[in-house]
Enzyme design. Structure first.
Site, short mmCIF file in Angstrom:
data_model
loop_
_atom_site.label_atom_id
_atom_site.label_comp_id
_atom_site.label_asym_id
_atom_site.label_seq_id
_atom_site.Cartn_x
_atom_site.Cartn_y
_atom_site.Cartn_z
N LYS A 1 0.85 -1.19 0.00
CA LYS A 1 0.00 0.00 0.00
C LYS A 1 0.88 1.23 0.00
O LYS A 1 1.99 1.22 0.53
CB LYS A 1 -0.92 0.03 1.23
CG LYS A 1 -1.98 -1.06 1.22
CD LYS A 1 -2.94 -0.90 2.39
CE LYS A 1 -4.03 -1.95 2.36
NZ LYS A 1 -5.00 -1.79 3.48
N GLY A 2 0.38 2.29 -0.58
CA GLY A 2 1.12 3.55 -0.61
C GLY A 2 0.18 4.72 -0.70
O GLY A 2 -1.04 4.56 -0.60
N ARG A 3 0.74 5.91 -0.92
CA ARG A 3 -0.09 7.11 -0.97
C ARG A 3 -0.94 7.15 -2.23
O ARG A 3 -1.96 7.85 -2.28
CB ARG A 3 0.80 8.35 -0.90
CG ARG A 3 1.84 8.45 -1.99
CD ARG A 3 2.80 9.60 -1.74
NE ARG A 3 3.91 9.58 -2.68
CZ ARG A 3 4.95 10.40 -2.61
NH1 ARG A 3 4.99 11.29 -1.63
NH2 ARG A 3 5.93 10.33 -3.49
N GLY B 1 -2.31 4.29 -3.69
CA GLY B 1 -3.33 3.23 -3.70
C GLY B 1 -2.78 1.93 -3.15
O GLY B 1 -2.07 1.90 -2.14
N GLU B 2 -3.05 0.82 -3.85
CA GLU B 2 -2.65 -0.51 -3.40
C GLU B 2 -1.98 -1.27 -4.55
O GLU B 2 -2.21 -0.99 -5.71
CB GLU B 2 -3.86 -1.32 -2.93
CG GLU B 2 -4.59 -0.73 -1.75
CD GLU B 2 -5.84 -1.53 -1.40
OE1 GLU B 2 -6.27 -1.48 -0.24
OE2 GLU B 2 -6.41 -2.19 -2.31
N VAL B 3 -1.16 -2.27 -4.15
CA VAL B 3 -0.57 -3.18 -5.12
C VAL B 3 -1.08 -4.58 -4.80
O VAL B 3 -1.00 -5.04 -3.66
CB VAL B 3 0.97 -3.15 -5.08
CG1 VAL B 3 1.54 -4.16 -6.08
CG2 VAL B 3 1.49 -1.75 -5.39
N LYS C 1 -1.16 -2.56 -9.83
CA LYS C 1 -1.12 -1.34 -9.03
C LYS C 1 -2.45 -0.61 -9.25
O LYS C 1 -2.76 -0.19 -10.37
CB LYS C 1 0.06 -0.48 -9.45
CG LYS C 1 0.36 0.71 -8.57
CD LYS C 1 1.66 1.37 -9.05
CE LYS C 1 2.05 2.57 -8.21
NZ LYS C 1 3.29 3.19 -8.71
N ASP D 1 12.24 9.98 -8.05
CA ASP D 1 11.86 9.40 -6.75
C ASP D 1 12.58 8.08 -6.53
O ASP D 1 12.00 7.08 -6.13
CB ASP D 1 10.34 9.19 -6.68
CG ASP D 1 9.85 8.95 -5.25
OD1 ASP D 1 10.60 9.27 -4.31
OD2 ASP D 1 8.74 8.42 -5.08
#
Length: 530
Positions: free
Chosen positions: A238-240, A242-244, A257, A358
């Site tokens: 999970k991240g900013r 959404g989800e994987v 993703k 990034d």
């Protein structure tokens, strides 16, 4: 005798009169009824009593009429009123099978007048009812009246239906949340797609087939077809954004993703970068497809890529240590991916130079053979060398603060100069090298995994905190003394220091880093073989 005859005659006449009166009285003791006009209105005719024979009727009549004045004239805009009259009706006024015609009022007329007939004394004190006029409010209300039992039953059934529908909706929603695509797909398959020609049966064959054309990835129709054939299995990150998810396509694992709907710009940008001509490289995460899908509740934004069980370099280094060869393979393959991004390939089907923006251990994936590939190109920018322009998009997202170069932290970076972005990538790569080298085990000695600047800033540092450490105090992650005793670690230490110079122009290029690590890998392989 003569004088008594008149008296006798008078006596007979008196008896006849009395007998006649008795007959009249007997005949007058018939049906008694009320009789009046406008019985329910002031000024109406006073009620009287009429007498009829037993075969006659008492009648009560009600009529809907317009309001009138004292002279009997209609009042303009007068309201409807009900007028009641009572009558005595004789049998001579008409019968139909021994039923008087005036007692028969058709139902369509009963909203204007109604009649009640009876044959008991004063029975016409009862007043019949008028039906409500069609379309009136009372009529509408009356038409909606149901027996109480039916109303209760309808309410109970409605409540049950709503409850069942709510439960069913929640079940479907939760099931789709776990596994959005759980049923066989009815869309056109890749096998029957006319664009596919022959029938690739694996992702590798699909990718090889796509490179036979422009090299910009699979056709959009094929991408959408593949996306609709994927079955999601489990969340793996999970991240900013959404989800994987880990998904299945024809028995092969893929990474899906799924972006938040508010991150549509990031989804579109990343898919666009991945489909850049000639971007595909063994050290760049393999792009398969992108699609937007409606799951019934919201629109999902899918980005489908290759899946690697080892997950990110961050997770891999947290779980295990690496050998000297393993360390150099991780570093060299990551440098190859960064060098391919930074490189411009000239030609009709050339590739523009790309900066990641990034770069960090969480955005580098570890493949099964121990090499790496660079992922998450959502913030990447491309350089148009013909116009010398950077296609940077306005966005609220910025790179990870811990990995930001000094010129980004103090806002002195020239955003119009593409080389500035490449040098910022090199600074971040130097920190990744530091993370890898710490987990290199030599003689059973290694350092525990830590993020860069772990001992100088908080777990989620603010920009001001990173600016103070990196720009003002000019600190960098500490290099352990043991690295000086091992040739490979000593070279890695020198490389990383040359990557994180405060002066961006003095930093190594990605190509120089790749060549140095390639030489190290070759030497280490020779040493191990010997």
């Amino acid at each position: 005798m003569t004088t008594n005859k008149p008296f006798a005659m008078d006596k007979l006449r008196f008896l006849y009169v009395i007998f006649t009166c008795l007959l009249v009285v007997e005949e007058g003791e018939g049906l008694k009824c009320h009789e009046c006009e406008y019985c329910n209105r002031p000024g109406g005719v006073e009620a009287t009593v009429c007498e009829q024979s037993d075969q006659d009727y008492c009648v009560s009549v009600i009529v809907r009429d317009k309001e009138r004045n004292a002279k009997g004239q209609f009042i303009p805009d007068g309201k409807d009123i009900e007028v009641i009259n009572r009558r005595c009706k004789t049998a001579e006024e008409g019968f139909l099978e021994r039923r008087p015609l005036f007692c028969e009022v058709p139902e369509p007329m009963q909203d204007k007048q109604n009649v009640f007939c009876c044959q008991t004394d004063f029975c016409n004190s009862h007043v019949p009812k008028l039906l409500n006029p069609p379309g009136s409010e009372d009529d509408l209300q009356g038409s909606s009246q149901f027996p109480e039992g039916i109303v209760v039953a309808v309410i109970v059934v409605a409540v049950v239906v709503v409850a069942v529908a709510t439960i069913a909706f929640y079940y479907v929603w939760s099931r789709r949340k776990r596994n959005f695509v759980d049923e066989p797909v009815t869309d056109t398959t890749v096998d029957t797609n006319p664009l596919m020609g022959s029938q690739p049966s694996s992702l590798r064959e699909l990718c090889d087939w796509s490179q036979s054309g422009s090299g910009s990835g699979l056709p959009l129709l094929v991408q959408r077809t593949i996306a609709r054939q994927i079955r999601l299995i489990e969340v793996i990150g999970k991240g900013r954004y959404g989800e994987v998810w880990r998904g299945h396509w024809r028995g092969e694992n893929v990474a899906v993703k799924i972006f938040h709907s508010r991150e549509e710009r990031s989804w579109f940008r990343e898919a666009e970068i991945y489909q850049t001509v000639m971007l595909r490289h063994e050290n760049i995460l393999g792009f398969i497809a992108s699609d937007n899908k409606d799951n019934g509740t919201w629109t999902q934004l899918w980005l489908i890529t290759d899946f690697y069980e080892n997950s990110s370099l961050f997770d891999y280094l947290n779980r295990t240590t690496v050998t000297l060869v393993g360390m150099i393979k991780l570093a060299h393959s990551s440098a190859c991916g960064m060098a391919h991004l930074h490189m411009e390939i000239l030609g009709a089907q050339g590739k523009p130079a790309i900066a990641h923006r990034d770069l960090k251990s969480k955005n580098i994936l570890v493949k099964n053979d121990g090499t790496c590939c660079i992922a998450d190109l959502g913030l990447a920018v491309r350089h148009d060398s013909r116009l010398d322009r950077v296609d940077i998009l306005p966005t609220d997202r910025v790179g990870t603060k811990r990995y930001m170069a000094p010129e980004l932290l103090d806002e002195t970076m020239n955003m119009e100069h593409f080389e500035s972005f490449k040098r910022a990538d090199v600074y971040a790569f130097g920190l990744v090298l530091w993370e890898i080298a710490r987990r290199c085990s030599v003689g059973g000695i290694f350092e525990e995994y830590q993020l860069p600047y772990f001992d100088m800033v908080q777990s989620d540092p603010a920009l001001e905190e990173m600016r103070r450490v990196v720009c003002v105090d000019k600190q960098r992650p500490a290099v352990p003394n043991r690295w000086q005793n091992v040739e490979a670690l000593r070279v890695i230490a020198r490389l990383m220091k040359e990557c994180w110079y405060a002066n961006a122009a003095a930093r190594l290029t990605a190509l120089r880093i790749r060549k140095t690590l390639a030489s190290m890998l070759e030497q280490e392989d020779v040493r191990v073989t010997v």
